[in-house]
Design a protein around this motif. Sequence first.
Motif, PDB file in Angstrom:
ATOM      1  N   ALA A   9       0.831  -1.216   0.000  1.00 52.92           N
ATOM      2  CA  ALA A   9       0.000   0.000   0.000  1.00 52.92           C
ATOM      3  C   ALA A   9       0.859   1.257   0.000  1.00 52.92           C
ATOM      4  N   THR A  10       2.004   1.182   0.676  1.00 58.29           N
ATOM      5  CA  THR A  10       2.898   2.347   0.750  1.00 58.29           C
ATOM      6  C   THR A  10       3.405   2.712  -0.634  1.00 58.29           C
ATOM      7  N   GLU A  11       3.808   1.714  -1.377  1.00 59.82           N
ATOM      8  CA  GLU A  11       4.323   1.961  -2.730  1.00 59.82           C
ATOM      9  C   GLU A  11       3.250   2.601  -3.613  1.00 59.82           C
ATOM     10  N   ARG A  12       1.990   2.212  -3.359  1.00 57.51           N
ATOM     11  CA  ARG A  12       0.891   2.746  -4.171  1.00 57.51           C
ATOM     12  C   ARG A  12       0.556   4.199  -3.828  1.00 57.51           C
ATOM     13  N   GLN A  15       3.583   8.532  -3.455  1.00 58.94           N
ATOM     14  CA  GLN A  15       3.779   9.674  -4.353  1.00 58.94           C
ATOM     15  C   GLN A  15       2.604  10.648  -4.255  1.00 58.94           C
ATOM     16  N   ALA A  16       1.387  10.108  -4.163  1.00 62.11           N
ATOM     17  CA  ALA A  16       0.194  10.964  -4.023  1.00 62.11           C
ATOM     18  C   ALA A  16       0.264  11.760  -2.718  1.00 62.11           C
ATOM     19  N   ILE A  17       0.744  11.114  -1.646  1.00 63.03           N
ATOM     20  CA  ILE A  17       0.891  11.805  -0.359  1.00 63.03           C
ATOM     21  C   ILE A  17       1.973  12.878  -0.463  1.00 63.03           C
ATOM     22  N   LEU A  21       2.072  16.888   0.578  1.00 62.53           N
ATOM     23  CA  LEU A  21       3.069  17.438   1.505  1.00 62.53           C
ATOM     24  C   LEU A  21       3.815  18.613   0.872  1.00 62.53           C
ATOM     25  N   GLN A  22       4.121  18.489  -0.416  1.00 61.21           N
ATOM     26  CA  GLN A  22       4.879  19.552  -1.095  1.00 61.21           C
ATOM     27  C   GLN A  22       4.109  20.874  -1.145  1.00 61.21           C
ATOM     28  N   VAL A 185      -8.056  16.790   1.368  1.00 60.77           N
ATOM     29  CA  VAL A 185      -7.833  16.347  -0.015  1.00 60.77           C
ATOM     30  C   VAL A 185      -8.290  14.904  -0.163  1.00 60.77           C
ATOM     31  N   GLU A 186      -9.174  14.654  -1.117  1.00 60.33           N
ATOM     32  CA  GLU A 186      -9.589  13.278  -1.396  1.00 60.33           C
ATOM     33  C   GLU A 186      -8.445  12.556  -2.093  1.00 60.33           C
ATOM     34  N   MET A 187      -8.151  11.358  -1.593  1.00 56.66           N
ATOM     35  CA  MET A 187      -7.003  10.599  -2.076  1.00 56.66           C
ATOM     36  C   MET A 187      -7.471   9.292  -2.717  1.00 56.66           C
TER      37      MET A 187
END
Length: 199
Positions: A9-12, A15-17, A21-22, A185-187
């Motif tokens: 799940a982390t790999e998925r 990047q979206a997270i 954060l940025q 933010v919807e993820m």
Amino acid sequence: MDKRLYYPATERNRQAILEVLQSFFPKTGTCLEIASGSGEHLTHFAQNLTGVTFQPSDLEADCLDSIQAWADHLGLSNVRPPRRLDTTQADWDMAKQDVILCINMIHISPWEATLGLMQKAGDLLNQGGFLYLYGPYRRFGAHTAPSNESFDAFLKEKDPRFGVRDLEEVEALAAENGLTRTQLVEMPANNFSVVFQRN
């Protein structure tokens, strides 16, 4: 022996997270991550937010080993040695932070863990600092997807103290501790990024 853990799940979602954060992370500063798990999230963020010094933490010894192994494997100089941290303990013995991250913890821990997290975020964050939460939430008393409803039932069967929380209840607790929601933010996979700022 390689002590790195791998969570699919982390790999998925990492990047979206990171993209969320940025949008609010300082260029330089300090970040504490609560419940760092395998360390895959934090080390991905540390590679991309190089001006920030990251402090990972977790309760489990195998996770602490994995975090260190990932940081060593990637040669990251902006990741401090991981610390064992229980959010329900009174004294975290921690310096002030610019950001606190907590990904996928609130629904798989007792409510007391969230109480401790919010109280300490109110104390530990610098003025204008941020608390970032990620995970599934109920909104306005209802699940946002049938899969989340099934997941909630699964969690409660595992431990009656676990479960998908009401976002409004989490926000109210944050407000009690001087934190105001600045982003929602919807993820992917029916999760949310929730950003709070210390007033």
